[in-house]
Design a protein around this motif. Structure first.
Motif, PDB file in Angstrom:
ATOM      1  N   PHE A  84       8.038   2.225 -14.071  1.00  0.00           N
ATOM      2  CA  PHE A  84       7.197   3.206 -13.387  1.00  0.00           C
ATOM      3  C   PHE A  84       5.865   2.679 -12.865  1.00  0.00           C
ATOM      4  O   PHE A  84       5.320   3.247 -11.916  1.00  0.00           O
ATOM      5  N   ASP A  85       5.325   1.677 -13.499  1.00  0.00           N
ATOM      6  CA  ASP A  85       3.928   1.286 -13.240  1.00  0.00           C
ATOM      7  C   ASP A  85       3.878  -0.141 -12.681  1.00  0.00           C
ATOM      8  O   ASP A  85       3.653  -1.111 -13.403  1.00  0.00           O
ATOM      9  N   TYR A  86       4.096  -0.242 -11.377  1.00  0.00           N
ATOM     10  CA  TYR A  86       4.184  -1.561 -10.725  1.00  0.00           C
ATOM     11  C   TYR A  86       2.810  -2.221 -10.674  1.00  0.00           C
ATOM     12  O   TYR A  86       1.829  -1.613 -10.232  1.00  0.00           O
ATOM     13  N   LYS A  87       2.743  -3.493 -11.104  1.00  0.00           N
ATOM     14  CA  LYS A  87       1.497  -4.247 -11.128  1.00  0.00           C
ATOM     15  C   LYS A  87       1.676  -5.589 -10.404  1.00  0.00           C
ATOM     16  O   LYS A  87       2.203  -6.552 -10.975  1.00  0.00           O
ATOM     17  N   PRO A  88       1.231  -5.671  -9.140  1.00  0.00           N
ATOM     18  CA  PRO A  88       1.329  -6.938  -8.400  1.00  0.00           C
ATOM     19  C   PRO A  88       0.638  -8.101  -9.113  1.00  0.00           C
ATOM     20  O   PRO A  88       1.077  -9.251  -8.996  1.00  0.00           O
ATOM     21  N   LEU A 118       3.807 -11.434 -18.164  1.00  0.00           N
ATOM     22  CA  LEU A 118       5.207 -11.398 -17.725  1.00  0.00           C
ATOM     23  C   LEU A 118       5.339 -10.472 -16.525  1.00  0.00           C
ATOM     24  O   LEU A 118       4.954  -9.296 -16.583  1.00  0.00           O
ATOM     25  N   ALA A 119       5.890 -10.991 -15.437  1.00  0.00           N
ATOM     26  CA  ALA A 119       6.069 -10.204 -14.220  1.00  0.00           C
ATOM     27  C   ALA A 119       7.139  -9.137 -14.427  1.00  0.00           C
ATOM     28  O   ALA A 119       8.015  -9.275 -15.292  1.00  0.00           O
ATOM     29  N   PRO A 120       7.104  -8.035 -13.642  1.00  0.00           N
ATOM     30  CA  PRO A 120       8.164  -7.029 -13.717  1.00  0.00           C
ATOM     31  C   PRO A 120       9.533  -7.645 -13.456  1.00  0.00           C
ATOM     32  O   PRO A 120       9.678  -8.560 -12.635  1.00  0.00           O
ATOM     33  N   LYS A 121      10.533  -7.133 -14.145  1.00  0.00           N
ATOM     34  CA  LYS A 121      11.873  -7.693 -14.054  1.00  0.00           C
ATOM     35  C   LYS A 121      12.668  -7.154 -12.858  1.00  0.00           C
ATOM     36  O   LYS A 121      13.692  -7.724 -12.495  1.00  0.00           O
ATOM     37  N   TYR A 122      12.184  -6.067 -12.273  1.00  0.00           N
ATOM     38  CA  TYR A 122      12.919  -5.460 -11.162  1.00  0.00           C
ATOM     39  C   TYR A 122      11.970  -5.093 -10.029  1.00  0.00           C
ATOM     40  O   TYR A 122      10.763  -4.949 -10.222  1.00  0.00           O
ATOM     41  N   LYS A 123      12.542  -4.931  -8.851  1.00  0.00           N
ATOM     42  CA  LYS A 123      11.755  -4.582  -7.671  1.00  0.00           C
ATOM     43  C   LYS A 123      11.393  -3.098  -7.692  1.00  0.00           C
ATOM     44  O   LYS A 123      12.113  -2.274  -8.244  1.00  0.00           O
ATOM     45  N   PHE A 124      10.263  -2.796  -7.052  1.00  0.00           N
ATOM     46  CA  PHE A 124       9.795  -1.420  -6.944  1.00  0.00           C
ATOM     47  C   PHE A 124       9.783  -1.001  -5.476  1.00  0.00           C
ATOM     48  O   PHE A 124       9.694  -1.834  -4.569  1.00  0.00           O
ATOM     49  N   ALA A 125       9.857   0.320  -5.262  1.00  0.00           N
ATOM     50  CA  ALA A 125       9.724   0.882  -3.912  1.00  0.00           C
ATOM     51  C   ALA A 125       9.126   2.269  -4.031  1.00  0.00           C
ATOM     52  O   ALA A 125       9.151   2.878  -5.114  1.00  0.00           O
ATOM     53  N   LYS A 126       8.578   2.767  -2.916  1.00  0.00           N
ATOM     54  CA  LYS A 126       8.004   4.106  -2.892  1.00  0.00           C
ATOM     55  C   LYS A 126       9.064   5.109  -2.430  1.00  0.00           C
ATOM     56  O   LYS A 126       9.856   4.813  -1.537  1.00  0.00           O
ATOM     57  N   TYR A 127       9.008   6.308  -3.036  1.00  0.00           N
ATOM     58  CA  TYR A 127      10.033   7.319  -2.741  1.00  0.00           C
ATOM     59  C   TYR A 127       9.393   8.682  -2.513  1.00  0.00           C
ATOM     60  O   TYR A 127       8.320   8.994  -3.047  1.00  0.00           O
ATOM     61  N   GLY A 128      10.096   9.511  -1.731  1.00  0.00           N
ATOM     62  CA  GLY A 128       9.695  10.891  -1.527  1.00  0.00           C
ATOM     63  C   GLY A 128       8.403  11.058  -0.758  1.00  0.00           C
ATOM     64  O   GLY A 128       7.737  10.075  -0.388  1.00  0.00           O
ATOM     65  N   GLN A 129       8.034  12.306  -0.550  1.00  0.00           N
ATOM     66  CA  GLN A 129       6.774  12.591   0.109  1.00  0.00           C
ATOM     67  C   GLN A 129       5.576  12.193  -0.732  1.00  0.00           C
ATOM     68  O   GLN A 129       4.508  11.883  -0.211  1.00  0.00           O
ATOM     69  N   SER A 130       5.771  12.172  -2.056  1.00  0.00           N
ATOM     70  CA  SER A 130       4.677  11.793  -2.954  1.00  0.00           C
ATOM     71  C   SER A 130       4.390  10.303  -2.906  1.00  0.00           C
ATOM     72  O   SER A 130       3.293   9.869  -3.264  1.00  0.00           O
ATOM     73  N   GLY A 131       5.375   9.519  -2.459  1.00  0.00           N
ATOM     74  CA  GLY A 131       5.182   8.074  -2.406  1.00  0.00           C
ATOM     75  C   GLY A 131       5.114   7.412  -3.765  1.00  0.00           C
ATOM     76  O   GLY A 131       4.577   6.311  -3.912  1.00  0.00           O
ATOM     77  N   ALA A 132       5.686   8.058  -4.779  1.00  0.00           N
ATOM     78  CA  ALA A 132       5.668   7.487  -6.128  1.00  0.00           C
ATOM     79  C   ALA A 132       6.508   6.207  -6.172  1.00  0.00           C
ATOM     80  O   ALA A 132       7.592   6.141  -5.582  1.00  0.00           O
ATOM     81  N   GLU A 133       5.997   5.203  -6.860  1.00  0.00           N
ATOM     82  CA  GLU A 133       6.706   3.933  -6.994  1.00  0.00           C
ATOM     83  C   GLU A 133       7.610   3.968  -8.224  1.00  0.00           C
ATOM     84  O   GLU A 133       7.173   4.303  -9.321  1.00  0.00           O
ATOM     85  N   LEU A 134       8.865   3.604  -8.011  1.00  0.00           N
ATOM     86  CA  LEU A 134       9.824   3.539  -9.098  1.00  0.00           C
ATOM     87  C   LEU A 134      10.613   2.242  -9.014  1.00  0.00           C
ATOM     88  O   LEU A 134      10.783   1.663  -7.939  1.00  0.00           O
TER      89      LEU A 134
END
Length: 480
Positions: A84-88, A118-134
């Motif tokens: 849920f909490d993507y950190k570049p 440790l970097a995130p293990k999976y890719k993230f993208a923004k979704y919906g009108q809210s633009g929430a990253e999952l």
């Protein structure tokens, strides 16, 4: 019996009865009404056909947005940083030591605080009108992201599983306090005549670290504790009659036991005796209601496919579908414990496996409730007991326990949909913006159910206890 023995017995009964009326929140009027209802509705053969007393439905003191709760408890603690909490910054500084000031005063659970990032293990993208990253491994949740409320700034006081699970569910790290489900049924009663007010499922690879304390009633009457249901066989152990016992024999036996219990209550005045009577009668009614409830084969093919549920199996998907069926039938609080997220190692595969088991059904529950007009007054909660560290553990594929920042999501019941609330710092280590403590979460959820969390109390050992202990504030930014 001597005069002294007679006096002591009378004195004990009077003291016990005064305690009962004062402590259990049951007035003389409600007791008399319950007695009259039992006489009218249950003359011997059908005693206690309708709930009365502490489990009877009650009107909350404040305007309520929610009437019921489904709590999807992800025990073991999912990694917020990979879901849920993507950190570049974790990708940029992967494999390096974290800044020294970040770890000032930090107490690790198991790893060396100087472990590398440790970097995130999976890719993230923004979704919906809210633009929430999952994360990419939450494809189903991404489709309902505008119906949910994501909180990225959760904080807790404990960093080991058992105390943290108990704290998340009871507001205390110590055993013996009532669970949130028990407080809810204590405050609102049950809307169902034939099912418990509070039902529990366990769907993970093992039971919860905190055990039954997670759904216990603590010092509240045991009528308010969670009732564990099974996904296969009898919904509750020993619900079916043994061979040679028909309905008539069982009814006669229950009536005899009831009369003995009422005689015992007349002698000692212990309210737990009434709990025992109600338990026997509820079990009797459940013999008819529970099998029909658990038969999901009557659901449409489209509904079964939406959840990924399969009749006859014991699974998280089936439990989510059953949760919807239960709240439709008046169950006040349903909690699913899925203990499977403790990824000190094997994080990449573990997350993918567990998201594969839970993502579809969790999202389907939100969608299904919304389609049926139930989401607006049903609270859905998803989350674990704490988060995971931005530092590595277990070679290069694990994260340790972390209480300072983690993510939960919720839906319905008066929450603001499509909202991402709060932020953690650039490494996902500390909650930096709009922190939400567990006590604040509990205060907010009780508010949505129609309660002032400071006034929903129960006196025990000379003190007025509450779910939020002596803390907690309603997070108004979460309210619709």
């Amino acid at each position: 019996m001597t005069k002294l023995e007679h006096f002591l017995r009378e004195y004990q009964q009077q003291i016990t009865r005064r305690w009962f009326f004062k402590q259990c929140g049951v007035g003389l009027g409600s007791i008399a009404l319950g007695s009259l209802l039992q006489q009218e509705l249950a003359p011997a053969a059908h005693a206690a056909a309708a709930p009365s007393g502490p489990m009877a439905p009650k009107a909350p003191p404040l305007p309520a947005r929610a009437k019921r709760v489904i709590y999807l408890f992800q025990a073991g603690a999912p990694s917020h940083l990979d879901l849920f909490d993507y950190k570049p910054q974790l990708e940029k500084f992967n494999g390096t030591l974290p800044p020294a000031d970040l770890l000032k005063g930090y107490r690790a659970a198991f790893i060396n605080p100087n472990s590398t990032l440790l970097a995130p293990k999976y890719k993230f993208a923004k979704y919906g009108q809210s633009g929430a990253e999952l994360s990419e491994i939450l494809p189903h949740l991404s489709k309902v992201v505008d119906d949910i409320t994501i909180v990225k700034s959760m904080q807790t006081d404990a960093f080991n599983h058992a105390p943290a699970q108990i704290f998340m569910n009871t507001g205390s790290t110590q055993f013996g306090r009532p669970s949130m489900g028990a407080w809810t049924t204590y405050g609102l009663g049950s809307e169902s005549q034939d099912l418990p007010g509070y039902v529990v499922f366990s769907t993970g690879t093992k039971g919860t670290s905190g055990g039954a304390a997670n759904w216990g009633s603590g010092f509240l009457p045991t009528a308010f504790q969670g009732v564990p249901f099974r996904g296969q066989g009898d919904p509750v152990l020993y619900l079916s009659n043994p061979a040679g016992i028909d309905d008539r024999v069982q009814r006669d036996s229950l009536d005899s036991i009831r009369r003995l219990n009422e005689m015992h209550f007349a002698d000692v005045g212990d309210p737990e005796i009434h709990t025992r009577i109600n338990s026997f009668e509820l079990a009797y009614r459940m013999q008819s209601s529970a099998p029909e409830l658990m038969d999901i084969s009557k659901e449409s093919k489209e509904t079964l496919e939406m959840y990924g549920a399969k009749p006859g199996e014991s699974s998280y998907a089936n439990a989510c579908l059953l949760a919807r069926r239960m709240v439709e039938r008046g169950v006040r609080f349903v909690q699913i414990f899925h203990e499977a997220w403790d990824h000190h190692s094997g994080l990449t595969k573990g997350l993918k496996d567990q998201c594969g088991k839970t993502d579809q059904a969790s999202a389907a529950l939100v969608k299904d409730l919304k389609q049926r007009g139930l989401l607006e007054d049903t609270l859905v909660i998803w989350g674990g007991e704490f988060g995971r560290t931005p530092m590595v553990q277990g070679g290069n594929d694990g994260r340790d326990h972390h209480p300072k920042a983690f993510t939960m999501w919720m839906a319905g019941g008066g929450l603001k949909p499509g909202l991402v609330y709060g932020e953690s710092d650039e490494f996902g280590f500390n909650a930096m913006k709009d922190p939400v403590h567990v006590h604040d979460l509990h205060a907010t959820l009780l508010h949505l159910l129609g309660f002032d969390h400071t006034k929903l109390t129960y006196r025990f050992q000379g003190r007025d206890f509450r779910l939020t202990d002596v803390s907690g504030e309603v997070i108004k930014g979460l309210l619709a």
